[in-house]
Design an enzyme around this catalytic site. Structure first.
Site, PDB file in Angstrom:
ATOM      1  N   GLY A  17       1.658  77.698 -37.129  1.00  0.00           N
ATOM      2  CA  GLY A  17       2.723  76.311 -36.019  1.00  0.00           C
ATOM      3  C   GLY A  17       3.437  77.165 -34.572  1.00  0.00           C
ATOM      4  O   GLY A  17       3.975  76.689 -34.056  1.00  0.00           O
ATOM      5  N   SER A  41      -2.570  77.727 -35.869  1.00  0.00           N
ATOM      6  CA  SER A  41      -1.788  75.997 -35.473  1.00  0.00           C
ATOM      7  C   SER A  41      -3.785  75.387 -35.796  1.00  0.00           C
ATOM      8  O   SER A  41      -4.220  76.128 -36.204  1.00  0.00           O
ATOM      9  CB  SER A  41      -1.244  76.002 -34.207  1.00  0.00           C
ATOM     10  OG  SER A  41      -2.095  75.542 -32.794  1.00  0.00           O
ATOM     11  N   ASP A  67      -5.061  74.608 -40.876  1.00  0.00           N
ATOM     12  CA  ASP A  67      -4.152  73.458 -41.522  1.00  0.00           C
ATOM     13  C   ASP A  67      -3.720  74.286 -41.957  1.00  0.00           C
ATOM     14  O   ASP A  67      -4.313  74.326 -43.384  1.00  0.00           O
ATOM     15  CB  ASP A  67      -5.217  72.157 -41.493  1.00  0.00           C
ATOM     16  CG  ASP A  67      -4.333  71.217 -42.233  1.00  0.00           C
ATOM     17  OD1 ASP A  67      -3.300  71.316 -42.317  1.00  0.00           O
ATOM     18  OD2 ASP A  67      -4.604  70.595 -41.551  1.00  0.00           O
ATOM     19  N   VAL A  68      -2.655  74.338 -42.069  1.00  0.00           N
ATOM     20  CA  VAL A  68      -1.714  75.224 -43.779  1.00  0.00           C
ATOM     21  C   VAL A  68      -1.137  73.920 -44.763  1.00  0.00           C
ATOM     22  O   VAL A  68      -0.413  74.558 -45.634  1.00  0.00           O
ATOM     23  CB  VAL A  68      -0.116  75.739 -43.109  1.00  0.00           C
ATOM     24  CG1 VAL A  68      -1.057  76.855 -42.442  1.00  0.00           C
ATOM     25  CG2 VAL A  68       0.460  75.049 -42.119  1.00  0.00           C
ATOM     26  N   ASN A  94       6.777  78.193 -39.964  1.00  0.00           N
ATOM     27  CA  ASN A  94       7.502  77.098 -38.907  1.00  0.00           C
ATOM     28  C   ASN A  94       7.017  75.283 -39.007  1.00  0.00           C
ATOM     29  O   ASN A  94       7.741  74.918 -38.230  1.00  0.00           O
ATOM     30  CB  ASN A  94       7.262  77.548 -37.674  1.00  0.00           C
ATOM     31  CG  ASN A  94       7.693  77.110 -36.515  1.00  0.00           C
ATOM     32  OD1 ASN A  94       8.670  76.182 -36.146  1.00  0.00           O
ATOM     33  ND2 ASN A  94       6.597  76.644 -35.770  1.00  0.00           N
ATOM     34  N   SER A 146      16.275  72.587 -40.960  1.00  0.00           N
ATOM     35  CA  SER A 146      16.586  71.761 -39.906  1.00  0.00           C
ATOM     36  C   SER A 146      18.277  71.436 -40.408  1.00  0.00           C
ATOM     37  O   SER A 146      19.197  70.978 -41.827  1.00  0.00           O
ATOM     38  CB  SER A 146      15.956  70.081 -39.641  1.00  0.00           C
ATOM     39  OG  SER A 146      16.546  69.300 -38.920  1.00  0.00           O
ATOM     40  N   TYR A 159      12.238  62.351 -43.244  1.00  0.00           N
ATOM     41  CA  TYR A 159      12.308  63.985 -42.680  1.00  0.00           C
ATOM     42  C   TYR A 159      13.771  64.456 -43.107  1.00  0.00           C
ATOM     43  O   TYR A 159      13.539  65.938 -43.972  1.00  0.00           O
ATOM     44  CB  TYR A 159      12.888  63.644 -41.222  1.00  0.00           C
ATOM     45  CG  TYR A 159      12.797  65.187 -40.372  1.00  0.00           C
ATOM     46  CD1 TYR A 159      11.507  65.793 -40.222  1.00  0.00           C
ATOM     47  CD2 TYR A 159      14.481  65.614 -39.843  1.00  0.00           C
ATOM     48  CE1 TYR A 159      11.956  67.170 -38.815  1.00  0.00           C
ATOM     49  CE2 TYR A 159      14.197  66.890 -39.279  1.00  0.00           C
ATOM     50  CZ  TYR A 159      12.793  67.662 -39.146  1.00  0.00           C
ATOM     51  OH  TYR A 159      13.044  68.516 -37.982  1.00  0.00           O
ATOM     52  N   LYS A 163      12.718  68.531 -45.353  1.00  0.00           N
ATOM     53  CA  LYS A 163      13.846  69.503 -44.890  1.00  0.00           C
ATOM     54  C   LYS A 163      14.730  70.868 -46.193  1.00  0.00           C
ATOM     55  O   LYS A 163      15.357  71.135 -46.202  1.00  0.00           O
ATOM     56  CB  LYS A 163      13.859  69.618 -43.769  1.00  0.00           C
ATOM     57  CG  LYS A 163      13.260  69.360 -42.699  1.00  0.00           C
ATOM     58  CD  LYS A 163      12.423  70.554 -42.286  1.00  0.00           C
ATOM     59  CE  LYS A 163      11.690  69.956 -40.947  1.00  0.00           C
ATOM     60  NZ  LYS A 163      10.814  71.561 -40.772  1.00  0.00           N
TER      61      LYS A 163
HETATM   62  N1  LIG Z   1      12.449  70.574 -32.019  1.00  0.00           N
HETATM   63  C1  LIG Z   1      13.219  70.405 -32.554  1.00  0.00           C
HETATM   64  O1  LIG Z   1      13.873  70.080 -32.196  1.00  0.00           O
HETATM   65  C2  LIG Z   1      13.895  70.995 -33.836  1.00  0.00           C
HETATM   66  C3  LIG Z   1      14.915  70.708 -34.663  1.00  0.00           C
HETATM   67  C4  LIG Z   1      15.211  70.803 -36.157  1.00  0.00           C
HETATM   68  C5  LIG Z   1      13.820  71.111 -36.392  1.00  0.00           C
HETATM   69  N2  LIG Z   1      12.800  71.478 -36.084  1.00  0.00           N
HETATM   70  C6  LIG Z   1      11.605  72.297 -36.664  1.00  0.00           C
HETATM   71  O2  LIG Z   1      10.910  73.391 -36.055  1.00  0.00           O
HETATM   72  C7  LIG Z   1      10.141  73.679 -36.276  1.00  0.00           C
HETATM   73  C8  LIG Z   1       8.445  73.461 -35.024  1.00  0.00           C
HETATM   74  O3  LIG Z   1       8.987  72.286 -34.017  1.00  0.00           O
HETATM   75  P1  LIG Z   1       8.938  72.295 -32.390  1.00  0.00           P
HETATM   76  O4  LIG Z   1       9.393  70.858 -32.055  1.00  0.00           O
HETATM   77  O5  LIG Z   1       8.497  73.330 -31.938  1.00  0.00           O
HETATM   78  O6  LIG Z   1       7.347  72.089 -32.891  1.00  0.00           O
HETATM   79  P2  LIG Z   1       6.303  71.179 -31.792  1.00  0.00           P
HETATM   80  O7  LIG Z   1       6.063  71.577 -30.713  1.00  0.00           O
HETATM   81  O8  LIG Z   1       5.304  69.818 -32.581  1.00  0.00           O
HETATM   82  O9  LIG Z   1       4.905  71.936 -33.041  1.00  0.00           O
HETATM   83  C9  LIG Z   1       4.993  71.981 -34.194  1.00  0.00           C
HETATM   84  C10 LIG Z   1       3.026  73.831 -34.286  1.00  0.00           C
HETATM   85  O10 LIG Z   1       2.765  73.023 -35.716  1.00  0.00           O
HETATM   86  C11 LIG Z   1       1.672  72.982 -35.358  1.00  0.00           C
HETATM   87  N3  LIG Z   1       1.203  72.517 -36.160  1.00  0.00           N
HETATM   88  C12 LIG Z   1       1.298  71.081 -36.923  1.00  0.00           C
HETATM   89  N4  LIG Z   1       1.097  70.730 -37.921  1.00  0.00           N
HETATM   90  C13 LIG Z   1       0.562  72.020 -38.478  1.00  0.00           C
HETATM   91  C14 LIG Z   1      -0.999  71.736 -39.052  1.00  0.00           C
HETATM   92  N5  LIG Z   1      -0.562  71.771 -40.320  1.00  0.00           N
HETATM   93  N6  LIG Z   1      -1.096  73.182 -39.608  1.00  0.00           N
HETATM   94  C15 LIG Z   1      -1.043  74.181 -38.964  1.00  0.00           C
HETATM   95  N7  LIG Z   1      -0.275  74.420 -37.718  1.00  0.00           N
HETATM   96  C16 LIG Z   1      -0.144  73.071 -37.359  1.00  0.00           C
HETATM   97  C17 LIG Z   1       0.860  72.493 -33.749  1.00  0.00           C
HETATM   98  O11 LIG Z   1      -0.349  72.530 -33.563  1.00  0.00           O
HETATM   99  P3  LIG Z   1      -0.773  71.604 -33.902  1.00  0.00           P
HETATM  100  O12 LIG Z   1      -0.495  69.886 -33.908  1.00  0.00           O
HETATM  101  O13 LIG Z   1      -2.212  72.400 -32.725  1.00  0.00           O
HETATM  102  O14 LIG Z   1      -1.063  71.850 -35.336  1.00  0.00           O
HETATM  103  C18 LIG Z   1       2.577  73.364 -32.959  1.00  0.00           C
HETATM  104  O15 LIG Z   1       1.744  73.908 -32.685  1.00  0.00           O
HETATM  105  C19 LIG Z   1       9.473  72.044 -36.859  1.00  0.00           C
HETATM  106  O16 LIG Z   1       9.432  72.738 -38.573  1.00  0.00           O
HETATM  107  C20 LIG Z   1      10.746  71.432 -37.389  1.00  0.00           C
HETATM  108  O17 LIG Z   1      10.654  70.538 -37.454  1.00  0.00           O
HETATM  109  C21 LIG Z   1      12.797  71.096 -34.329  1.00  0.00           C
END
Ligand SMILES: NC(=O)c1ccc[n+]([C@@H]2O[C@H](COP(=O)([O-])OP(=O)(O)OC[C@H]3O[C@@H](n4cnc5c(N)ncnc54)[C@H](OP(=O)(O)O)[C@@H]3O)[C@@H](O)[C@H]2O)c1
Length: 254
Positions: A17, A41, A67-68, A94, A146, A159, A163
């Site tokens: 990701g 990704s 796609d992981v 991630n 998270s 969610y 997590k």
């Molecule tokens: N942002 C927050 O506030 C927050 C808070 C707590 C925890 N988190 C956790 O932190 C992590 C990252 O969050 P983020 O906000 O950076 O998310 P994001 O901006 O949506 O980025 C997610 C990345 O993962 C890729 N991805 C999604 N599904 C995939 C799959 N099946 N296989 C391969 N790649 C995949 C997406 O690209 P594609 O869709 O193009 O594959 C993208 O590059 C997540 O686990 C999220 O739950 C985030």
């Protein structure tokens, strides 16, 4: 001397990701500390752009589309990395997303989707990369969970459960694989500003409601994870395993 403990020179890291958001930022931090980083990704142009940025640090970076949540993709991805680098020293699980809504309205299809994206992806990558780490008798696995894997939140059942599962997988594998010199830890952010959350955070009311729950009184930025991911990937954390490091501005301390 102490700073050397944090060096990742010549290590090979895989960040899932990594096309945007927290994954992209953590991949960049690992590269800045000297690691070669494979960025994954489903959208190739995104990870190509991450890889290009990373290569500016003088390390190798390979962008891969996979796609992981799909076992065959994960196996193919790992075989490709091992062919190129012969090793994977650091795995950052991630990939994850958020889908929410009142529990009674939340469909079974979405429930399964959330578990698949957030938990099964971590299971699959840990299994396939872990097999290689067990053979080599060393490795660092960092799972992004998270704060909502620890605390409950309305409208977030799937969610929270997914997590929470990531956190328990972290602890179980830490204990099971300690004898192989593999450290398994988790980073638990609360609210972070990424592409995913930007639209929601544009609403000042929502943003202020979130900030009111954070002692440090700001939303986290992707760079807030840089030091933590490098620490957990490096020799500096060799005696730490099965832990959840909350990077949440103090949210979980209340
Ligand atoms: N942002 C927050 O506030 C927050 C808070 C707590 C925890 N988190 C956790 O932190 C992590 C990252 O969050 P983020 O906000 O950076 O998310 P994001 O901006 O949506 O980025 C997610 C990345 O993962 C890729 N991805 C999604 N599904 C995939 C799959 N099946 N296989 C391969 N790649 C995949 C997406 O690209 P594609 O869709 O193009 O594959 C993208 O590059 C997540 O686990 C999220 O739950 C985030």
């Amino acid at each position: 001397m102490c700073i050397e403990l944090f060096s990742l020179r010549d290590k090979v890291a895989l960040v899932t990701g990594a096309g945007k958001g927290l994954g992209r930022s953590m991949a960049t931090a690992l590269a800045e500390s000297g690691a070669h980083v494979v960025v994954v990704s489903r959208t190739l142009p995104d990870v190509e752009s991450t890889a290009k940025e990373i290569q500016d640090n003088g390390v190798k970076s390979i962008p891969l589309a996979a796609d992981v949540t799909q076992k065959e993709d994960v196996i193919r991805m790992v075989e490709k990395i091992l062919r190129e680098f012969q090793t994977i020293d650091i795995l950052v699980n991630n990939v994850g997303t958020f889908m929410g809504g009142p529990f009674l309205d939340f469909s079974e299809e979405d429930w399964r989707k959330m578990l698949e994206i957030n938990l099964t992806s971590t299971y699959l990558c840990s299994k396939v990369v872990g097999k290689h780490m067990v053979e080599r008798q060393r490795g660092k696995i960092i799972n992004v969970s998270s704060a909502l894997g620890i605390f409950g939140a309305a409208g977030s059942s799937a969610y929270c459960v997914s997590k929470g599962g990531v956190i328990q997988l972290t602890k179980a594998l830490a204990v099971e694989w300690a004898k192989y010199n593999i450290n398994v830890n988790s980073i638990a952010p609360y609210s972070m500003e990424t592409e995913k959350t930007q639209a929601m955070l544009k609403d000042e009311k929502v943003k202020n409601a979130i900030i009111s729950k954070i002692p440090l009184k700001r939303i986290g930025q992707p760079e807030d994870l840089s030091g933590v991911v490098v620490f957990l990937a490096s020799k500096a954390s060799d005696y730490i395993t099965g832990q959840v490091l909350c990077v949440d501005g103090g949210f979980s301390a209340q």
